[in-house]
Design an enzyme around this catalytic site. Structure first.
Site, PDB file in Angstrom:
ATOM      1  N   LYS A 100      -2.459   6.835   1.196  1.00 11.72           N
ATOM      2  CA  LYS A 100      -2.308   7.216   2.518  1.00 11.72           C
ATOM      3  C   LYS A 100      -1.251   8.241   2.606  1.00 11.72           C
ATOM      4  CE  LYS A 100      -2.171   5.036   7.264  1.00 11.72           C
ATOM      5  NZ  LYS A 100      -3.403   5.628   7.463  1.00 11.72           N
ATOM      6  N   ARG A 160       0.685  -1.078  -0.100  1.00 12.86           N
ATOM      7  CA  ARG A 160      -0.086   0.178   0.025  1.00 12.86           C
ATOM      8  C   ARG A 160       1.001   1.370  -0.036  1.00 12.86           C
ATOM      9  NH1 ARG A 160      -4.523   0.705   4.567  1.00 12.86           N
ATOM     10  NH2 ARG A 160      -2.584   1.358   6.084  1.00 12.86           N
ATOM     11  N   GLU A 214     -16.405   6.812   4.119  1.00 12.04           N
ATOM     12  CA  GLU A 214     -15.552   6.321   5.440  1.00 12.04           C
ATOM     13  C   GLU A 214     -16.051   7.144   6.498  1.00 12.04           C
ATOM     14  OE1 GLU A 214     -11.383   6.583   5.522  1.00 12.04           O
ATOM     15  OE2 GLU A 214     -11.063   5.513   3.685  1.00 12.04           O
TER      16      GLU A 214
END
Length: 344
Positions: A187, A85, A223
């Protein structure tokens, strides 16, 4: 900052705070290649005032934990997924991906070097590990840097819910967490900076955090704060939102597998905010808390209560217990999930 000493720590009562441990790890990228990384005792960084990370946000990070097992050994949980990721996040910002095998080894080195600070099994705590990468090239015009620093630090943290899981209340927000086609799947720090204002407004109004809806229609759940959402329908199906602007949570994909193991027929699918009545239970999922049970969601003044505002639903509890047991080595999980860190 003064280095922390184990004698100064009450492992049974740790909060989620930064503590300056003896060792971090650092590697630098120059002239198109990564140099050999190494442990360092210096927790500070010296960068140019014009560093691209400071002005144009060329920065990515990860978060994972090391868990002390009952036998005294130490587990990492699926660090390969964090490595992959982070590489994907970096490439989204035109940063060089840090080699995945080196990522995992750097994390292990930091854990081994700071092993005395891993909370004991009985405490329910863990060693939180923060790998990150920043662009260090001095840049004035808007373009990608050529120099980067990869670093890993760690800090001991306590159990997120010391007294057991506790449902909390959420409220929908008019703010967007990330744009459709933007950096939602990466991220990056900017996503979190943008969430601070709506999160603070929710806290002042008495809520745990906000529910972000899709940035195009404000109709579908994306989210919950900085965590992924799941709902368990009245007939026992595990559902979680599907969208190109949701961060691919390692906890989410782990729970999807465990829900399948438990016969909950899990699915990723768009979930409309006006379809909450289908769910008997709901929760937010992420590295810090694993699962945060959702007691209620308020949307445009209408409050929907799930299983209970004070008690955790049985299926949510079962998923939490199973995942925690795998992380701490009490139960065997799917192959490759629990990664042993050999200690000196």
């Amino acid at each position: 900052m003064t280095k922390v000493d184990t004698k100064d720590l009450d492992f049974d009562n740790l909060d989620f705070s930064y503590r300056d441990l003896p060792y971090s790890y650092e590697a630098e990228y120059h002239d198109g290649k990564w140099g050999k990384g190494k442990l360092t005792t210096d927790s500070s960084m010296n960068i140019s005032e014009a560093a691209v990370a400071l002005h144009y946000g060329e920065e990515v990070f990860e978060g994972l934990k090391a868990y002390r097992r009952k036998d005294g050994g130490v587990n990492l949980f699926r660090p390969d997924r964090n490595a992959k990721r982070m590489k994907n996040s970096a490439e989204r910002l035109l940063m060089p991906g840090y080699p995945e095998a080196d990522f995992i080894e750097s994390v292990k080195e930091v854990v081994r070097a700071n092993q005395d600070f891993i909370p004991p099994y009985e405490s329910g705590g863990s060693l939180y590990i923060r790998p990150f990468m920043i662009g260090t090239s001095p840049i004035v015009g808007v373009h990608a840097g050529q120099d980067f620093t990869f670093r890993v630090y760690a800090t001991p943290v306590g159990a997120y819910y010391p007294g057991g899981l506790t449902p909390t209340a959420f409220v929908t927000s008019e703010f967007d967490r990330a744009a459709h086609g933007g950096t939602g799947q990466a991220k990056v720090g900017g996503n979190y900076a943008a969430s601070m204002l709506p999160g603070e407004e929710a806290h002042r109004a008495g809520y745990s955090d906000v529910v972000y809806l899709d940035p195009r229609e404000h109709h579908y759940i994306e989210e919950l704060g900085s965590a992924n959402f799941f709902g368990i329908t009245k007939d026992g199906q595990f559902k979680t939102p599907k969208s190109p602007s949701i961060l691919p949570s390692i906890t989410k994909y782990s729970l999807l597998e465990l829900a399948d193991e438990m016969g909950m027929n899990p699915v990723e699918t768009p979930i409309a905010i006006d379809e909450l009545d289908q769910f008997a239970e709901a929760g937010a999922m992420g590295t810090a808390a694993v699962i945060s049970p959702v007691g209620s969601i308020t949307h445009k003044g209408n409050k929907h209560v799930f299983y209970s505002e004070t008690e955790v639903g049985p299926k949510t509890q079962a998923l939490y217990d199973r995942l925690i047991a795998i992380q701490y080595g009490d139960e065997k999980g799917p192959a490759g999930w629990a990664v042993d860190v050999p200690l000196d």
